[in-house]
Design a protein around this motif. Structure first.
Motif, mmCIF file in Angstrom:
data_model
loop_
_atom_site.group_PDB
_atom_site.id
_atom_site.type_symbol
_atom_site.label_atom_id
_atom_site.label_comp_id
_atom_site.label_asym_id
_atom_site.label_seq_id
_atom_site.Cartn_x
_atom_site.Cartn_y
_atom_site.Cartn_z
ATOM 1 N N UNK A 80 32.473 57.966 32.731
ATOM 2 C CA UNK A 80 33.061 58.991 33.584
ATOM 3 C C UNK A 80 34.078 58.332 34.506
ATOM 4 N N UNK A 81 35.291 58.850 34.493
ATOM 5 C CA UNK A 81 36.381 58.259 35.271
ATOM 6 C C UNK A 81 36.978 59.251 36.248
ATOM 7 N N UNK A 82 37.511 58.729 37.321
ATOM 8 C CA UNK A 82 38.205 59.554 38.301
ATOM 9 C C UNK A 82 39.480 60.135 37.693
ATOM 10 N N UNK A 83 39.696 61.427 37.951
ATOM 11 C CA UNK A 83 40.947 62.083 37.582
ATOM 12 C C UNK A 83 41.815 62.262 38.820
ATOM 13 N N UNK A 84 41.240 62.886 39.841
ATOM 14 C CA UNK A 84 41.974 63.140 41.082
ATOM 15 C C UNK A 84 40.974 63.360 42.203
ATOM 16 N N UNK A 85 41.394 63.030 43.399
ATOM 17 C CA UNK A 85 40.495 63.125 44.559
ATOM 18 C C UNK A 85 41.330 63.496 45.764
ATOM 19 N N UNK A 86 40.757 64.336 46.627
ATOM 20 C CA UNK A 86 41.433 64.728 47.854
ATOM 21 C C UNK A 86 40.459 64.552 49.009
ATOM 22 N N UNK A 87 40.885 63.860 50.048
ATOM 23 C CA UNK A 87 40.013 63.593 51.183
ATOM 24 C C UNK A 87 40.023 64.754 52.169
ATOM 25 N N UNK A 88 39.131 64.694 53.119
ATOM 26 C CA UNK A 88 39.072 65.731 54.139
ATOM 27 C C UNK A 88 40.352 65.749 54.975
ATOM 28 N N UNK A 89 41.036 64.626 55.020
ATOM 29 C CA UNK A 89 42.293 64.549 55.747
ATOM 30 C C UNK A 89 43.501 64.961 54.929
ATOM 31 N N UNK A 90 43.273 65.268 53.667
ATOM 32 C CA UNK A 90 44.359 65.734 52.803
ATOM 33 C C UNK A 90 44.985 64.666 51.930
#
Length: 115
Positions: free
Chosen positions: A45-55
């Motif tokens: 399982x690999x990361x595709x996209x991530x968004x933090x609480x700060x944007x």
């Protein structure tokens, strides 16, 4: 407890688009980030996209310029707009909700890119 529910997967032809949604509910305190990961058969399982609480956002190199992650803070929902899909994007896509104390996963949604 936190519930994570994904939707929007399906079958699409090469070059097509899909939009995935992930809604988180429950005891959401200390949210760090929400993201999308994917797992193809026989692969990790690999990361595709991530968004933090700060944007802040980050993307896998293979999807940069094609995928866009966004969020609706009021709804604790994150979206993944996927354009110019190709067969290599075929996988089960999982939503991940990172809190300060632990992370939660959704059940996954299948995306199949095929003619």
């Amino acid at each position: 407890q936190v519930q994570v529910v994904e939707s929007g997967g399906g079958l699409v032809q090469p070059g097509g688009s899909l939009r995935l949604s992930c809604a988180a509910s429950g005891s959401i305190f200390g949210l760090v980030a929400m993201g999308w990961y994917r797992q193809a058969p026989g692969k990790q399982r690999d990361l595709v996209a991530r968004i933090t609480s700060g944007g802040g956002t980050n993307y896998a190199d293979s999807v940069k310029g094609r995928f866009t992650i966004s969020r609706d803070n009021a709804k604790n929902t994150v979206y993944l707009q996927m354009n110019s899909l190709n067969p290599e994007d075929t996988a089960v896509y999982y939503c991940n909700v990172e809190l300060l104390v632990r992370a939660y996963w959704g059940q996954g949604t299948q995306v199949t890119v095929s003619s």
